[in-house]
Scaffold this motif. Structure first.
Motif: not given
Lengths: 346, 268
Positions: B10-24, B35-41
């Motif tokens: 549903l609109p506003g619902e979380s589709l993708l959730r990233a936590r503590g991403i670290g890249v070396r 930390d980032i979330e992507v929501h529907a809509g």
């Protein structure tokens, strides 16, 4: 011209070359045979007796012992080499990749030569094919690992890698020649030139079965090769398991090249010229490309083999020499065009 | 809405959730505890100076790159547990480089976007998705040209059409406006908004801060591999923050009925 009419034109062209090439190949030689005798003999073989069927046992044995095996192996080897070229170009993302040019054929020849020196009679025909396959596989892997960067292969890197692989394989073949006895030596020299002469039905069977399997698998993967043209990353985004596809394809290229080289020697440029001409007529979509390359490669090799027999009266030219004579300048032209278009050797 | 894009969330619902991403990479911390979330809509814009880690973050979120640290969950499941084909039906990605090795025609390229749906969707759905993608990107007049003969901007639009034809709930666009003229830049961003209004999520990397502010629902500002701020354009686009992150004095103006921020450098 629309794509449909181009496709129809291509099918007619290939059918004409195929039937014409096969018929002429069966007719022409030291012992001329009439077209009706060829057709009659073929019909009798499938149980239809006509008045065309030859009565002379010499005609029958010339056709079935000498000419037909040679024709069928020509079809199978041509198809295998052309499809190996098309698959190689797909996974390298480069229209100049070809088993002969980048050294896969030499690798396979080294494998076959090694098999002979180790005693071909002991391992049998399958043994030579197996060694040729392993040699080809090793060469393909080497070229692949060395020459690719970021999912694509630059022309320069590819050709330089080809030079290196060809040099290593040539050194290996030279060494094998050095330690071989004179009988094996003669057999190995014959490979480096390439020839369809003296083909046995046993050999035909192996090439035909392996070739058919290789072409069938390539056709099944055709859609994925289309996606690979978008680049490796984009293909993955569209759901292609790129690593697995690559691995599969390398095995197919080695299989097709190995089995072609095992019994007829190094025949270069078929895998370059045929897919390229097909692409010019019907475009780069791989399903049509692979199918048409298989038929076109077979027809081309049968016709080339015919030419080796008739160009110089009383002698037979090596077929590998003939294909290189035609393919070499073609390759030059392709390089020139690509260079002009991209403004450099990338 | 297209039948193949039944709203998974549903609109506003979380589709993708990233936590503590670290890249070396090569002893350099490209991303650190993001930390980032992507929501529907929604349209989520990723912005930041060169080398801030935008493209890397996009690769991690799209499942191309496995981050050494942190987790990415797509629709409640770890993104690394998806098979390539499953992933292709859930997210589409427009990459920066879109070279094609062989001279395919434009229509063939766009149709390739349907390949993840081979054997699961009707021909009619495929046709509809392709037609809509072609209309949305304004490439009807190019369909029978060879891709390799197009200009950079035209190639970019054709590639975008291919991505749209994939009809996925999440769409990642890595600098989709880079090669485009003014009108097509606006078209692409407006298109992102349309996709979002259909319930999809669009994650887009843009350099033009005003363009991002004009069309994004939320902006994530990256700085040296860290998330400096994430929120509405109003909250993120302050003169102080943009000035500090980019190392350049800027002035923020507000224009239009909803007073979207416009970022301009301070010039003598």
């Amino acid at each position: 011209m629309t794509l449909r009419s181009r496709t129809v034109a291509l099918v007619l062209l290939l059918a004409g070359l195929l039937v014409g090439g096969v018929l002429l190949s069966a007719m022409i030689g030291q012992f001329p045979i009439t077209p009706t005798e060829v057709v009659g003999s073929l019909l009798r073989a499938i149980g239809i007796d006509t008045e065309w069927a030859p009565d002379d046992p010499l005609v029958e044995s010339t056709l079935w012992v000498i000419r037909f095996p040679r024709i069928v192996i020509g079809l199978a080897v041509g198809a295998a080499l052309a499809v190996a070229g098309a698959v190689m170009q797909a996974i390298f993302g480069n229209p100049l990749a070809e088993p002969g040019v980048v050294g896969v054929s030499s690798g396979a020849a080294l494998g076959a030569a090694t098999a002979i020196v180790l005693g071909a009679s002991a391992i049998g025909l399958g043994g030579i094919a197996l060694f040729a396959f392993l040699g080809g596989l090793l060469a393909t892997l080497l070229v692949y690992v060395v020459s690719r960067a970021g999912g694509r292969t630059e022309v320069v890197t590819l050709l330089l890698t080809g030079i290196a692989v060809n040099a290593i394989a040539s050194a290996g073949i030279a060494f094998v020649l050095f330690i071989a006895d004179s009988a094996s030596r003669e057999q190995i020299v014959f490979w480096q030139l390439g020839s369809l002469a003296g083909t046995l039905w046993d050999q035909v069977a192996i090439v035909f079965v392996v070739g058919t399997i290789g072409v069938a698998i390539s056709l099944m993967l055709a859609k994925r090769y289309d996606l690979l043209a978008l680049g490796e990353r984009n293909a993955r985004h569209l759901g292609v398991n790129v690593e697995r596809l690559r691995l599969f394809s390398i095995v197919i290229v080695a299989l097709l090249t190995g089995v072609a080289v095992a019994f007829t020697g190094i025949i270069s440029f078929v895998g370059l010229v045929v897919p390229h001409l097909v692409r010019m007529i019907i475009g780069p979509a791989h399903r049509g490309l692979i199918l048409a390359s298989a038929v076109g490669g077979g027809a081309l090799l049968v016709i080339a083999d015919l030419l080796t027999r008739v160009l110089v009266p009383g002698a037979e030219l090596p077929i590998g020499m003939l294909t290189s004579l035609v393919g070499g300048p073609f390759f030059f032209w392709l390089l020139y065009r690509q260079r002009r278009r991209s403004g450099g050797w990338a | 809405m297209m039948p193949t894009t039944k709203p998974i969330a549903l609109p506003g619902e979380s589709l993708l959730r990233a936590r503590g991403i670290g890249v070396r990479r090569d002893d350099r911390q490209i991303l650190a505890s993001v930390d980032i979330e992507v929501h529907a809509g929604e349209v989520l814009a990723l912005v930041g100076p060169n080398g801030a880690g935008k493209s890397t973050l996009l690769s991690v979120l799209a499942g191309d790159l496995h981050a050494e640290h942190g987790t990415v969950e797509l629709l409640g499941r770890g993104i690394q547990t998806y098979r390539p084909l499953e992933l292709a039906r859930r997210r589409a990605v427009l990459t920066q480089s879109n070279a094609v090795s062989f001279p395919f025609r434009v229509i063939e390229i766009v149709s390739m976007g349907r390949s993840p749906w081979l054997r699961v969707s009707d021909l009619a759905d495929d046709q509809k998705a392709i037609v809509q993608a072609i209309e949305a990107t304004d490439i009807e007049h190019l369909l029978h040209r060879r891709f390799t003969s197009l200009s950079g901007g035209e190639q970019a639009r054709v590639s975008l059409a291919r991505v749209l034809a994939q009809t996925t709930p999440i769409v990642f666009l890595d600098e989709p406006t880079a090669a485009l003229d003014l009108r097509h830049q606006e078209d692409v961003m407006r298109l992102s908004r349309t996709l979002a209004s259909e319930g999809r999520a669009v994650v887009v990397v843009v350099h033009d801060l005003s363009l991002a502010a004009a069309y994004a629902n939320r902006i994530a500002l990256l700085h040296d591999g860290r998330l400096d701020a994430v929120g509405t354009p109003h909250d993120v686009m302050t003169a102080e923050r943009v000035g500090r992150v980019y190392g350049l004095d800027v002035q923020i103006h507000h224009l239009g009925p909803d007073a979207r921020p416009i970022v301009l450098p301070v010039r003598d």
